[in-house]
Design a protein around this motif. Structure first.
Motif, PDB file in Angstrom:
ATOM      1  N   ARG A 122     -26.378  17.026  25.895  1.00 48.18           N
ATOM      2  CA  ARG A 122     -25.484  15.225  27.049  1.00 48.18           C
ATOM      3  C   ARG A 122     -24.025  14.972  26.731  1.00 48.18           C
ATOM      4  N   ILE A 123     -23.071  16.564  25.861  1.00 47.31           N
ATOM      5  CA  ILE A 123     -21.997  16.345  25.735  1.00 47.31           C
ATOM      6  C   ILE A 123     -21.039  17.409  25.667  1.00 47.31           C
ATOM      7  N   LEU A 124     -19.980  16.498  26.514  1.00 45.83           N
ATOM      8  CA  LEU A 124     -19.060  17.836  27.395  1.00 45.83           C
ATOM      9  C   LEU A 124     -17.889  18.385  27.082  1.00 45.83           C
ATOM     10  N   LEU A 125     -17.542  19.321  27.020  1.00 40.10           N
ATOM     11  CA  LEU A 125     -16.116  19.039  25.752  1.00 40.10           C
ATOM     12  C   LEU A 125     -15.273  20.068  26.906  1.00 40.10           C
ATOM     13  N   LEU A 126     -14.357  19.402  27.701  1.00 39.64           N
ATOM     14  CA  LEU A 126     -13.850  19.776  27.794  1.00 39.64           C
ATOM     15  C   LEU A 126     -12.404  20.394  27.465  1.00 39.64           C
ATOM     16  N   THR A 127     -11.873  22.192  27.573  1.00 39.72           N
ATOM     17  CA  THR A 127     -10.670  22.301  26.783  1.00 39.72           C
ATOM     18  C   THR A 127      -9.833  23.151  28.157  1.00 39.72           C
ATOM     19  N   PHE A 128      -8.476  23.913  27.587  1.00 35.69           N
ATOM     20  CA  PHE A 128      -7.973  24.586  29.005  1.00 35.69           C
ATOM     21  C   PHE A 128      -8.034  25.997  29.126  1.00 35.69           C
ATOM     22  N   THR A 188     -13.528   4.439  20.182  1.00 35.21           N
ATOM     23  CA  THR A 188     -14.611   5.011  21.095  1.00 35.21           C
ATOM     24  C   THR A 188     -15.077   6.099  21.034  1.00 35.21           C
ATOM     25  N   GLU A 189     -15.907   7.136  21.203  1.00 37.91           N
ATOM     26  CA  GLU A 189     -16.526   8.408  21.104  1.00 37.91           C
ATOM     27  C   GLU A 189     -16.677   9.281  22.148  1.00 37.91           C
ATOM     28  N   PHE A 190     -16.385  10.752  21.516  1.00 33.71           N
ATOM     29  CA  PHE A 190     -16.671  11.804  22.514  1.00 33.71           C
ATOM     30  C   PHE A 190     -17.714  12.778  22.589  1.00 33.71           C
ATOM     31  N   ALA A 191     -17.275  13.692  23.517  1.00 30.66           N
ATOM     32  CA  ALA A 191     -18.411  14.776  23.649  1.00 30.66           C
ATOM     33  C   ALA A 191     -17.443  15.762  24.331  1.00 30.66           C
ATOM     34  N   VAL A 192     -18.907  16.376  24.790  1.00 29.42           N
ATOM     35  CA  VAL A 192     -18.041  18.117  24.870  1.00 29.42           C
ATOM     36  C   VAL A 192     -19.525  19.155  25.628  1.00 29.42           C
ATOM     37  N   LEU A 216     -25.562  10.782  39.317  1.00 28.41           N
ATOM     38  CA  LEU A 216     -25.917  12.164  38.877  1.00 28.41           C
ATOM     39  C   LEU A 216     -25.343  12.456  37.984  1.00 28.41           C
ATOM     40  N   ILE A 217     -24.098  13.274  37.991  1.00 28.56           N
ATOM     41  CA  ILE A 217     -23.378  13.626  37.337  1.00 28.56           C
ATOM     42  C   ILE A 217     -22.693  12.943  35.956  1.00 28.56           C
ATOM     43  N   ARG A 218     -22.201  11.630  35.760  1.00 26.73           N
ATOM     44  CA  ARG A 218     -22.238  10.943  35.066  1.00 26.73           C
ATOM     45  C   ARG A 218     -23.773  10.651  34.046  1.00 26.73           C
ATOM     46  N   LYS A 219     -24.661  10.613  34.718  1.00 24.75           N
ATOM     47  CA  LYS A 219     -26.058  10.394  33.597  1.00 24.75           C
ATOM     48  C   LYS A 219     -26.414  11.999  32.838  1.00 24.75           C
ATOM     49  N   ARG A 220     -25.591  12.553  32.812  1.00 20.45           N
ATOM     50  CA  ARG A 220     -26.020  14.106  32.720  1.00 20.45           C
ATOM     51  C   ARG A 220     -25.037  13.974  31.191  1.00 20.45           C
ATOM     52  N   PHE A 221     -24.188  13.009  30.995  1.00 22.91           N
ATOM     53  CA  PHE A 221     -23.426  13.366  29.973  1.00 22.91           C
ATOM     54  C   PHE A 221     -23.173  11.904  28.712  1.00 22.91           C
ATOM     55  N   ASP A 222     -23.893  11.652  27.848  1.00 23.92           N
ATOM     56  CA  ASP A 222     -22.776  10.350  26.633  1.00 23.92           C
ATOM     57  C   ASP A 222     -22.184  10.570  26.248  1.00 23.92           C
ATOM     58  N   CYS A 223     -21.569  11.366  26.309  1.00 24.04           N
ATOM     59  CA  CYS A 223     -20.104  11.537  25.094  1.00 24.04           C
ATOM     60  C   CYS A 223     -19.438  12.875  26.454  1.00 24.04           C
ATOM     61  N   VAL A 224     -17.783  12.211  26.528  1.00 22.90           N
ATOM     62  CA  VAL A 224     -17.289  13.459  26.802  1.00 22.90           C
ATOM     63  C   VAL A 224     -15.336  13.352  26.267  1.00 22.90           C
ATOM     64  N   LEU A 225     -15.899  14.797  25.383  1.00 24.88           N
ATOM     65  CA  LEU A 225     -14.089  15.592  24.719  1.00 24.88           C
ATOM     66  C   LEU A 225     -13.244  16.015  24.983  1.00 24.88           C
ATOM     67  N   GLY A 279     -14.787   3.890  29.776  1.00 24.26           N
ATOM     68  CA  GLY A 279     -14.250   4.791  28.648  1.00 24.26           C
ATOM     69  C   GLY A 279     -15.135   4.876  27.545  1.00 24.26           C
ATOM     70  N   GLN A 280     -16.472   4.275  27.807  1.00 25.00           N
ATOM     71  CA  GLN A 280     -17.572   4.573  26.483  1.00 25.00           C
ATOM     72  C   GLN A 280     -18.269   5.970  26.592  1.00 25.00           C
ATOM     73  N   GLY A 281     -18.054   6.612  25.525  1.00 26.31           N
ATOM     74  CA  GLY A 281     -18.451   7.786  25.112  1.00 26.31           C
ATOM     75  C   GLY A 281     -17.186   8.996  25.345  1.00 26.31           C
ATOM     76  N   LEU A 282     -15.920   8.038  25.929  1.00 26.16           N
ATOM     77  CA  LEU A 282     -14.290   9.188  26.490  1.00 26.16           C
ATOM     78  C   LEU A 282     -14.022   9.271  24.928  1.00 26.16           C
ATOM     79  N   THR A 283     -13.488  10.653  24.498  1.00 24.20           N
ATOM     80  CA  THR A 283     -12.462  11.216  23.129  1.00 24.20           C
ATOM     81  C   THR A 283     -11.053  11.796  24.260  1.00 24.20           C
ATOM     82  N   VAL A 284     -10.340  11.179  23.852  1.00 24.85           N
ATOM     83  CA  VAL A 284      -9.385  12.232  24.398  1.00 24.85           C
ATOM     84  C   VAL A 284      -8.168  13.143  23.632  1.00 24.85           C
TER      85      VAL A 284
END
Length: 726
Positions: free
Chosen positions: A124-130, A13-17, A296-305, A327-332
């Motif tokens: 187009r990268i989404l990075l989710l932290t705490f 898989t790949e990931f995002a920010v 619309l929101i899903r199309k905003r991001f190619d990768c999610v980390l 799960g495409q583009g998803l890294t946890v």
């Protein structure tokens, strides 16, 4: 306990920010400090140590130590094999099991940079932290890697801003941002304000009183219990009766009253346009389910980390499933062995079940530890093997040598405190700064004897895990002014402000605020309000201040804080003890306000990721000049940090595991993980202490009880410790 192995299919898989969660002023560089200073540069560790002090160092760190930033696009030689495998992985689902001290942040940063350099637009990268601090740190490292990986100077200059274009922030802040921009599609007014926990409790108390629930049943749960129950219920994804039965069974007789209360709470929040923390996730999830907004929101991001995936709850898992359905583009990234926040609604099931949720997922383990010595890891590996279910991993030390961790049985808690402070002072004499030492404990009150001994011997310390800076009454007073200006329908903030004025109590304050709400949030109706005679001298000034805060064009955030502070200063001096320190606290908030272009962003920041203390508000570099001080911390507050010397106190059954968390196998598993987190904070010296006798008002004889050593240190594991008595 027999250990059930988590399943691990094999694919990739790949990931995002994500981008900045707050509207910081362009070009402003902010440096927020962790609870302790950066790690000491020296790599020395003692050969032998007595219970009282550290000895001369003999441990050496291997030459490779912690990997550093790559210097070219193709070069990943600075990464170990597992890190490189994670960084170079494709776009299929990826789960990175990152053991304690294994270079998780380095791996996430390199993977994000690799995505950018491979052509994924950073926006187009989404990075989710705490935490926001984690997001800022990661994005700075990504920018550095991108810049240093370019051979051409022009390319380096062009790549430098890449990290700042990535969407980076916490789940809650990202949810708030998307709800403000897209929420109108599901009926949300983007001008909502956000309530913190104490504000939510205050609103619940208003409704609890209105509904006369405590009059009908004298034993009806208090506001704090109601708020905790509501938050846990929302985050669990369960029906209310099922959640109450599972987690608050003693509240079962009050189920109907709770249903009525929570329905009223939801309606009151809606009518006042306020959100609590849980709403930010709940409505983000609903937004993704909307047939127009979701795509619309899903199309905003190619990768999610996603960082710290073991700390996510059921709603956060649903959000990720909606963002990346296949799960495409998803890294946890996370560590099931460090899942310790179930009291906030987190569930270890999310990380354990990820391979089942995405059957084509790849699991990569990071097991090379760059933090602790081999004897410490031998002990912690043995301890975590007792957990009933988890991903199997064995952390390997990159540092040679080191002394065994010590287990010290003390005669009572006062002897324990003396032993602990002796060791701290001994380490300090041998060159280990106080700030590189920590005393950790399961609950805040466990450290009282140690605090008394530290005070007696004049050893400076900072304690973490108690009241946060933003929860202090004087800070909430200032913030309430800005919140009411932002959202004049906010009953809690308005009621708090009116109560500050002489002659106005709870009932009158709430009545005035209800008049404002009835007038559609028009603050001009205050001119017609009848106030007590004692209030009249300050009433016009108060109204004028609110007019300035809501005027057009809007004042800068710092100008607004200055005006509020001018009004508040005499009230703080009149109403609070230690007023000058409190006023200084409020002045430091002005420094934080300088970073923001508008009030909404400032309030979101202060609510969603508040500073723990005024030390977090100091200018960059201020921490280095602080007086050297020992760290005292609850284990929960210590997660993610490390120190040269760590002492874990009160390692008893009833201490850890907590007496309140021994009813089920799941609770004991989490307490075991909590103990493991505490021990893995140590780089060079690890000490565990416990009292053989302890003063106790519940004791059946002589005011003492006789606690037993924690069950998490059975005889087979104790052989890995040097056992001593004091």
């Amino acid at each position: 306990m027999s250990k059930k192995k988590a399943t691990e299919p094999g694919h990739k898989t790949e990931f995002a920010v994500t981008d900045a969660e707050t509207k910081s002023k362009p070009g402003t560089k902010v440096r927020l400090k962790a609870l302790v200073e950066p790690k000491a540069q020296g790599k020395n560790v003692p050969a032998k140590a007595t219970p009282k002090a550290s000895a001369k160092p003999t441990v050496k760190a291997k030459a490779e130590s912690v990997p550093q930033v790559a210097s070219s696009k193709a070069a990943t030689s600075v990464l170990n094999d597992s890190q490189r495998k994670a960084v170079e992985h494709g776009r299929s689902p990826l789960l990175i099991i990152a053991g304690a001290g294994t270079g998780k942040t380095l791996t996430i940063a390199h993977r994000t940079a690799r995505l950018i350099m491979d052509g994924v637009p950073p926006e187009r990268i989404l990075l989710l932290t705490f935490t926001r601090r984690s997001a800022e740190s990661l994005l700075q490292r990504v920018a550095t890697i991108c810049s240093e990986s370019m051979s051409d100077e022009d390319d380096r200059k062009a790549s430098a801003p890449a990290g700042t274009k990535v969407w980076g922030g916490t789940f809650h802040a990202t949810g708030a941002r998307l709800l403000r921009s897209q929420g109108a599609r599901i009926g949300i007014d983007p001008r909502f304000t956000i309530h913190d926990q104490s504000d939510s409790e205050a609103l619940i108390e208003v409704l609890r009183t209105e509904l006369r629930l405590a009059e009908i049943r004298k034993d009806f749960p208090k506001k704090g219990t109601c708020q905790s129950l509501h938050s846990g219920w929302i985050n669990s994804g369960l029906k209310l009766d099922a959640f109450v039965n599972a987690s608050f069974s003693w509240c079962n007789p009050h189920l109907e009253g709770l249903k009525t209360l929570f329905e009223a709470y939801a309606e009151r929040k809606r009518s006042q346009n306020v959100f609590d923390f849980d709403d930010l996730l709940l409505f983000w999830n609903r937004l993704l389910a909307d047939r127009v907004a979701g795509p619309l929101i899903r199309k905003r991001f190619d990768c999610v980390l996603v960082d710290e995936y073991q700390d996510t709850n059921a709603i956060q898992s649903q959000i990720l499933k909606q963002l990346c359905p296949d799960g495409q583009g998803l890294t946890v990234v996370g560590d099931d062995a460090q899942s310790i926040y179930s009291f906030r609604g987190a569930t270890v099931r999310n990380i354990l079940d990820f391979p089942k949720q995405f059957p084509n997922a790849t699991v990569v383990r990071l097991e090379d530890n760059y933090r602790s010595t081999s004897p410490i890891l031998d002990a912690t590996n043995a301890i975590i093997r007792q957990v009933s279910e988890g991903f199997e991993k064995v952390l390997r030390a990159s540092r040679e040598g080191g002394q065994s961790p010590q287990l010290i049985a003390c005669s009572d808690e006062y002897t324990e405190a003396g032993v602990v402070v002796d060791r701290i002072v001994g380490h300090q004499r041998n060159g280990v700064p106080l700030r590189q030492q920590a005393v950790l404990f399961r609950a805040s009150h466990h450290s009282l004897a140690v605090e008394m001994e530290l005070a007696r011997r004049q050893v400076p310390f900072h304690k973490y895990g108690g009241l946060k800076f933003a929860d202090a009454a004087h800070v909430k007073d200032l913030v309430a002014f800005l919140r009411l200006a932002e959202n004049p329908m906010d009953l809690v903030s308005g009621t708090r402000l009116f109560k500050l004025l002489p002659g106005i109590g709870q009932k009158k304050a709430q009545g005035i605020m209800e008049e404002v709400i009835a007038g559609g949030g028009n603050l001009e109706c205050l001119a017609r309000s009848k106030v007590p005679k004692a209030t009249t001298s300050s009433w016009d000034t108060f109204r004028s201040l609110l007019g300035n805060l809501t005027g057009t064009p809007a004042l800068s955030v710092t100008d607004q804080i200055d005006q509020v502070l001018a009004f508040l200063t005499p009230l703080v001096r009149q109403n609070y003890e230690d007023p000058e320190q409190r006023i200084e606290d409020l002045r430091k908030l002005r420094g934080l306000g300088e970073r923001y272009q508008d009030r909404s962003a400032f309030l979101a920041e202060l609510t969603l990721d508040p500073p723990s203390s005024t030390r977090d508000l100091n200018a960059a570099g201020a921490l280095e000049s602080d007086k050297d001080a020992l760290v005292l911390s609850t284990i929960h507050s210590a997660k993610g940090l490390e120190w040269e010397a760590v002492t874990v106190i009160n390692a008893t059954d009833g201490g850890i595991p907590s007496a309140r968390s021994m009813e089920s196998a799941d609770q004991l598993d989490e307490e075991l993980r909590l103990f493991y987190v505490a021990l893995t904070r140590a780089r060079t010296w690890l000490t565990v202490t416990y009292p053989r006798y302890r003063s106790s008002p519940q004791a059946s004889w002589g005011g003492f009880d006789q606690p037993s050593l924690t069950r998490f240190l059975p005889a087979t594991t104790r052989r890995l410790f040097e056992s001593l008595k004091a």
